[in-house]
Every structure is written in structure tokens, then in C-alpha cells.
Enzyme design. Structure first.
Site, mmCIF file in Angstrom:
data_model
loop_
_atom_site.group_PDB
_atom_site.id
_atom_site.type_symbol
_atom_site.label_atom_id
_atom_site.label_comp_id
_atom_site.label_asym_id
_atom_site.label_seq_id
_atom_site.Cartn_x
_atom_site.Cartn_y
_atom_site.Cartn_z
ATOM 1 N N SER A 112 0.849 -1.149 -0.210
ATOM 2 C CA SER A 112 0.169 0.223 0.107
ATOM 3 C C SER A 112 0.997 1.234 0.034
ATOM 4 C CB SER A 112 -1.101 -0.226 1.355
ATOM 5 O OG SER A 112 -1.903 -1.007 1.449
HETATM 6 N N1 SAH Z 1 -0.857 -5.079 3.912
HETATM 7 C C1 SAH Z 1 0.420 -4.842 2.852
HETATM 8 C C2 SAH Z 1 -0.721 -4.644 1.459
HETATM 9 C C3 SAH Z 1 -1.626 -5.883 0.833
HETATM 10 S S1 SAH Z 1 -2.580 -5.487 -0.792
HETATM 11 C C4 SAH Z 1 0.784 -3.988 2.947
HETATM 12 O O1 SAH Z 1 1.774 -4.107 3.904
HETATM 13 O O2 SAH Z 1 1.198 -3.262 1.763
HETATM 14 C C5 SAH Z 1 -3.664 -6.565 0.221
HETATM 15 C C6 SAH Z 1 -3.599 -8.461 0.587
HETATM 16 O O3 SAH Z 1 -4.704 -8.535 0.698
HETATM 17 C C7 SAH Z 1 -3.402 -9.499 -0.745
HETATM 18 O O4 SAH Z 1 -2.453 -9.488 -0.232
HETATM 19 C C8 SAH Z 1 -4.742 -9.909 -0.252
HETATM 20 O O5 SAH Z 1 -3.668 -11.235 -1.004
HETATM 21 C C9 SAH Z 1 -5.055 -9.745 0.444
HETATM 22 N N2 SAH Z 1 -5.963 -10.608 0.833
HETATM 23 C C10 SAH Z 1 -7.251 -10.005 0.033
HETATM 24 N N3 SAH Z 1 -8.670 -10.785 0.677
HETATM 25 C C11 SAH Z 1 -8.374 -11.497 1.529
HETATM 26 C C12 SAH Z 1 -8.941 -12.070 2.531
HETATM 27 N N4 SAH Z 1 -10.878 -12.031 3.144
HETATM 28 N N5 SAH Z 1 -8.082 -12.322 3.409
HETATM 29 C C13 SAH Z 1 -6.813 -12.514 3.337
HETATM 30 N N6 SAH Z 1 -6.319 -11.499 3.182
HETATM 31 C C14 SAH Z 1 -7.033 -10.933 1.757
#
Ligand code: SAH
Length: 266
Positions: A112
Site C-alpha cells: 500500500s
Molecule cells: N498490508 C499490505 C498490503 C497488501 S495488499 C502492505 O503492507 O502493503 C492486500 C492483500 O490483501 C493482498 O495480499 C491480498 O492477497 C490480501 N487479501 C485479499 N483478500 C483477503 C482475505 N479475504 N483474507 C486475507 N487476505 C486477503
């Protein structure tokens, strides 16, 4: 958000960016797992020191920018300053780690944008307990960056990821940092984490059409959940549990996240 024109970047533009950098391959995360271990094994060589000084300076600039964008919470800004964001990206993208954008981490997912990471944590911390957070839950670990930032504002951080390779990537990224208060979990975050609930704060790093009721039930009274909601047009929502069967919702600003998906992907 006045910066709305510049970011968040659309997924289309991310796609282009990643194509030109040639990193958004399904193998990225797997490759990074190996790279993460290499990083740990690398001694503090002559090369490492100047590199870390450079990253300190650019990180400082990133935090300055996040503050100018409106994040006021000193504890959040200090946490952003402390976490080496470049170590959560593969080497080919590390030089871009401190720009104000989300970046590809493989598996069509992104780390993010710094501003939104800071903003969500600031909103979660603005609770009735003066920012005290015992237990927090993050849904969507991705590369583990936000979990590392959260570990500096909460006593215990639980983070759930549905894509196995990303769960493992986060593990590899976080291992050398030896952060004692993060627990990573592979599973469907839409179900929350009932075994350790309730949470003083829950952050969703992926956008659903609505926030699952199960998650709302896993908040403490006074607990705050911050989540992007929507499909093409998304808004950041704050939901506070104000009573046993009572929640208060506020819509904060536009945002852009990858979609929240049910189930797991092995
Ligand atoms: N927190 C991260 C951002 C990751 S992007 C950072 O520090 O930058 C969002 C993530 O959410 C992705 O890896 C995706 O696989 C995950 N995601 C989407 N739906 C989800 C669910 N139901 N349970 C767990 N993770 C999920």
C-alpha cells in the site's frame, strides 16, 4: 483528499509500471522469499552502511510528505520513520520504495501507498483510550510492511493473508527484523481471527463491497475498524463498535485498494 489526482494510482497504471520494471510475474514473491533470506545472511558490509544512510534520508522525506498530506499522529509518523520500507520490496523496486505510491509485490497484489498506511493507523488509534491498542488485526498481510508499522503502535499484531506465497514472503521479509509482537496467519481474513478476538483495532488492506459482520463482532467495545469499501469507486470507512449490538460508521475519503476475496489461494 486534495491529492486525489496524483494518487492512489489506478491498478492500470500499476500494471504499466510493473510491466516496464518487469517484476509483476507470479514468480516475484517466491523469488523474494529467497532474496529475503539472502538479505538476512548478508553481513554489515562496507556497502550496507551508505545504503542505509541513504534510505534513512529518503524515508525521512517520505514521512515529511505524509505529514504534509495531513497525518498528524506523531506515534504513527515515528513508526513510519522506523520501518525500512525498501526491505519489503524486491531489489529491482527498492529504489522506488519511498515514492508515494503502491507498488507491485507479485500475485497481482501491491504494497500500500505510504500515505494510506499512515492514515488508516492514525484513524484506528484515535480511539477513546487515547490511542492505546492492545490487540490489532490486519487483513491482507501482503509483503508484511503495514504489519511492521502496526507493531510499533500496538502490543500484539495479528495479520492474515489468503495467498500462501505472500504469507511466506511476509514471513521472510519480517524474520530478519526480529519483531516479537507480530503473528502471521495464512487463511481467509473475511472470517477474522475468532480464536484471538476481540481486537481493539482491525485494518483491512483490501476492499470489499461491505465489511463482513463477523469482523464487526470481533471488535472490542470502543474498538475501531478501518476499511476500504467499494469496487471501482472506493471510500475509506471507519466503523466503531459503540455497544454490544451497536456500531457507528463514518466515511472518510476516497481510496484505491486491491479487492478483498473470499477463501484461500494455495
Ligand atoms: N498490508 C499490505 C498490503 C497488501 S495488499 C502492505 O503492507 O502493503 C492486500 C492483500 O490483501 C493482498 O495480499 C491480498 O492477497 C490480501 N487479501 C485479499 N483478500 C483477503 C482475505 N479475504 N483474507 C486475507 N487476505 C486477503
Amino acid at each position: 483528499m486534495s491529492e486525489g489526482k496524483r494518487f492512489p494510482l489506478s491498478l492500470d497504471s500499476l500494471g504499466k509500471q510493473s510491466k516496464s520494471a518487469q517484476v509483476a510475474t507470479p514468480q516475484t514473491a517466491t523469488r523474494n522469499v529467497a532474496l529475503g533470506t539472502e538479505q538476512r545472511a548478508r553481513p554489515a558490509s562496507d556497502q550496507a552502511r551508505p545504503m542505509s544512510m541513504v534510505s534513512d534520508a529518503v524515508r525521512q522525506a517520505m514521512v515529511g510528505r505524509v505529514a504534509r498530506q495531513g497525518v498528524r499522529d506523531e506515534k504513527v509518523l515515528a513508526a513510519m520513520l522506523a520501518v525500512p520500507r525498501h526491505l519489503f520490496l524486491e531489489p529491482g523496486l527498492a529504489s522506488q520504495a519511498y515514492i508515494d505510491a503502491s507498488l507491485p509485490i507479485g500475485h497481482h497484489q501491491t504494497i500500500s501507498q505510504p500515505y494510506i498506511v499512515a492514515r488508516m493507523i492514525e484513524v484506528m488509534r484515535a480511539n477513546r483510550n487515547g490511542g492505546l491498542l492492545n490487540r490489532v488485526l490486519e487483513i491482507g498481510t501482503g509483503c508484511g510492511y503495514q504489519a511492521a508499522v502496526l507493531s510499533r503502535v500496538a502490543t500484539e499484531v495479528y495479520s492474515v493473508e489468503r495467498i500462501k506465497a505472500l504469507h511466506e514472503l511476509a514471513r521472510a521479509n519480517l524474520r530478519p527484523m526480529r519483531i516479537p509482537n507480530i503473528r502471521l496467519h495464512y487463511g481467509d481474513g473475511m472470517l477474522g481471527f475468532p480464536r484471538v478476538a476481540p481486537f481493539d483495532g482491525i485494518i483491512l488492506a483490501a476492499a470489499g463491497m461491505e465489511v463482513p459482520q463477523t469482523l464487526l463482532e470481533q471488535l472490542t467495545i470502543g474498538g475501531r475498524l478501518v476499511a476500504p469499501v467499494g469496487a471501482r469507486h472506493q471510500v475509506l470507512q471507519l466503523i466503531e463498535r459503540v455497544g454490544n449490538d451497536e456500531w457507528k460508521t463514518a466515511t472518510l475519503e476516497d481510496c484505491h485498494f486491491v479487492p478483498l476475496r473470499p477463501g484461500t489461494a494455495g
